[in-house]
Every structure is written in structure tokens, then in C-alpha cells.
Design a protein around this motif. Structure first.
Motif, PDB file in Angstrom:
ATOM      1  N   MET A   1       0.838  -1.174   0.000  1.00 30.57           N
ATOM      2  CA  MET A   1       0.000   0.000   0.000  1.00 30.57           C
ATOM      3  C   MET A   1       0.886   1.240   0.000  1.00 30.57           C
ATOM      4  O   MET A   1       1.865   1.313   0.727  1.00 30.57           O
ATOM      5  N   ILE A   2       0.536   2.194  -0.836  1.00 26.87           N
ATOM      6  CA  ILE A   2       1.222   3.491  -0.861  1.00 26.87           C
ATOM      7  C   ILE A   2       0.399   4.450  -0.024  1.00 26.87           C
ATOM      8  O   ILE A   2      -0.803   4.611  -0.239  1.00 26.87           O
ATOM      9  N   ARG A   3       1.058   5.084   0.971  1.00 29.18           N
ATOM     10  CA  ARG A   3       0.399   6.063   1.829  1.00 29.18           C
ATOM     11  C   ARG A   3       1.318   7.272   1.945  1.00 29.18           C
ATOM     12  O   ARG A   3       2.444   7.141   2.407  1.00 29.18           O
ATOM     13  N   LEU A   4       0.816   8.420   1.527  1.00 27.23           N
ATOM     14  CA  LEU A   4       1.614   9.644   1.535  1.00 27.23           C
ATOM     15  C   LEU A   4       0.848  10.785   2.175  1.00 27.23           C
ATOM     16  O   LEU A   4      -0.383  10.863   2.065  1.00 27.23           O
ATOM     17  N   LEU A   5       1.582  11.671   2.829  1.00 21.88           N
ATOM     18  CA  LEU A   5       1.021  12.896   3.390  1.00 21.88           C
ATOM     19  C   LEU A   5       1.807  14.075   2.849  1.00 21.88           C
ATOM     20  O   LEU A   5       3.027  14.001   2.715  1.00 21.88           O
ATOM     21  N   ALA A   6       1.099  15.167   2.584  1.00 22.22           N
ATOM     22  CA  ALA A   6       1.770  16.408   2.194  1.00 22.22           C
ATOM     23  C   ALA A   6       2.458  16.975   3.429  1.00 22.22           C
ATOM     24  O   ALA A   6       1.898  16.955   4.527  1.00 22.22           O
ATOM     25  N   GLU A   7       3.678  17.458   3.248  1.00 24.27           N
ATOM     26  CA  GLU A   7       4.416  18.013   4.383  1.00 24.27           C
ATOM     27  C   GLU A   7       3.809  19.320   4.869  1.00 24.27           C
ATOM     28  O   GLU A   7       3.951  19.668   6.027  1.00 24.27           O
ATOM     29  N   GLY A   8       3.119  20.050   3.998  1.00 27.81           N
ATOM     30  CA  GLY A   8       2.404  21.257   4.404  1.00 27.81           C
ATOM     31  C   GLY A   8       1.059  20.858   4.989  1.00 27.81           C
ATOM     32  O   GLY A   8       0.117  20.583   4.262  1.00 27.81           O
ATOM     33  N   ARG A   9       0.957  20.790   6.303  1.00 27.61           N
ATOM     34  CA  ARG A   9      -0.247  20.266   6.974  1.00 27.61           C
ATOM     35  C   ARG A   9      -1.492  21.121   6.753  1.00 27.61           C
ATOM     36  O   ARG A   9      -2.599  20.644   6.906  1.00 27.61           O
ATOM     37  N   GLU A  10      -1.312  22.383   6.408  1.00 27.90           N
ATOM     38  CA  GLU A  10      -2.456  23.271   6.188  1.00 27.90           C
ATOM     39  C   GLU A  10      -2.888  23.310   4.730  1.00 27.90           C
ATOM     40  O   GLU A  10      -3.853  23.993   4.395  1.00 27.90           O
ATOM     41  N   LEU A  11      -2.199  22.580   3.886  1.00 25.45           N
ATOM     42  CA  LEU A  11      -2.485  22.578   2.452  1.00 25.45           C
ATOM     43  C   LEU A  11      -3.857  21.976   2.171  1.00 25.45           C
ATOM     44  O   LEU A  11      -4.240  20.969   2.759  1.00 25.45           O
ATOM     45  N   ALA A  12      -4.584  22.598   1.265  1.00 26.36           N
ATOM     46  CA  ALA A  12      -5.856  22.069   0.772  1.00 26.36           C
ATOM     47  C   ALA A  12      -5.822  22.114  -0.754  1.00 26.36           C
ATOM     48  O   ALA A  12      -5.312  23.063  -1.344  1.00 26.36           O
ATOM     49  N   LEU A  13      -6.360  21.085  -1.382  1.00 25.91           N
ATOM     50  CA  LEU A  13      -6.346  20.980  -2.833  1.00 25.91           C
ATOM     51  C   LEU A  13      -7.680  21.373  -3.436  1.00 25.91           C
ATOM     52  O   LEU A  13      -8.740  21.146  -2.834  1.00 25.91           O
TER      53      LEU A  13
END
Length: 77
Positions: A1-13
């Protein structure tokens, strides 16, 4: 399983960014689906692929789309 988090915790797409990320991951990894959490706190999960399947090129491309670096997620989201 690939699991990734953006390092910018406040980022919204935006919806467009989510669609582009899903497109690239599904096309390049030949998977039927992936989960992208739009945020804040962007997360990506591809259940049917292994972490080694995510090439440096693909990771960089996804990072360009979201505008932030990604790191492996040791937990769940």
C-alpha cells in the motif's frame, strides 16, 4: 500500500488538483482507484500498489501538481 502525506499540513487541494493527482496515479501505476484527501492535510492512498511502485519521477510530478513535498505516512488518515 502506498500512503503519503503532504508536508504542508495546512495545504488544501482544489477539485482540479485532486482530479489531476488521481489521473496520474491511476494511469502510471495502472490501478483502478486511489484515494486523495483534499485537506487541509492532504493525504494519498493507493491500496493495491507497493511503496516501491511510486517512482521518483511520479512522486515529483504529483508534488508539482499539489505544490508541496510528500512524505510516507506511517499512520492512517
Amino acid at each position: 500500500m502506498i500512503r503519503l502525506l503532504a508536508e504542508g499540513r495546512e495545504l488544501a487541494l482544489s477539485e482540479q488538483q485532486v482530479s489531476r493527482v488521481k489521473f496520474w496515479l491511476c494511469e502510471v501505476l495502472s490501478t483502478a482507484r486511489c484515494r486523495v484527501t483534499a485537506g487541509p492535510g492532504v493525504g494519498i492512498v493507493v491500496l493495491d500498489r507497493e511503496p516501491d511502485d511510486l517512482t521518483p519521477w511520479l512522486q515529483r510530478h504529483v508534488e508539482e501538481v499539489i505544490g508541496c513535498e510528500l512524505a510516507p505516512d506511517p499512520g492512517s488518515f
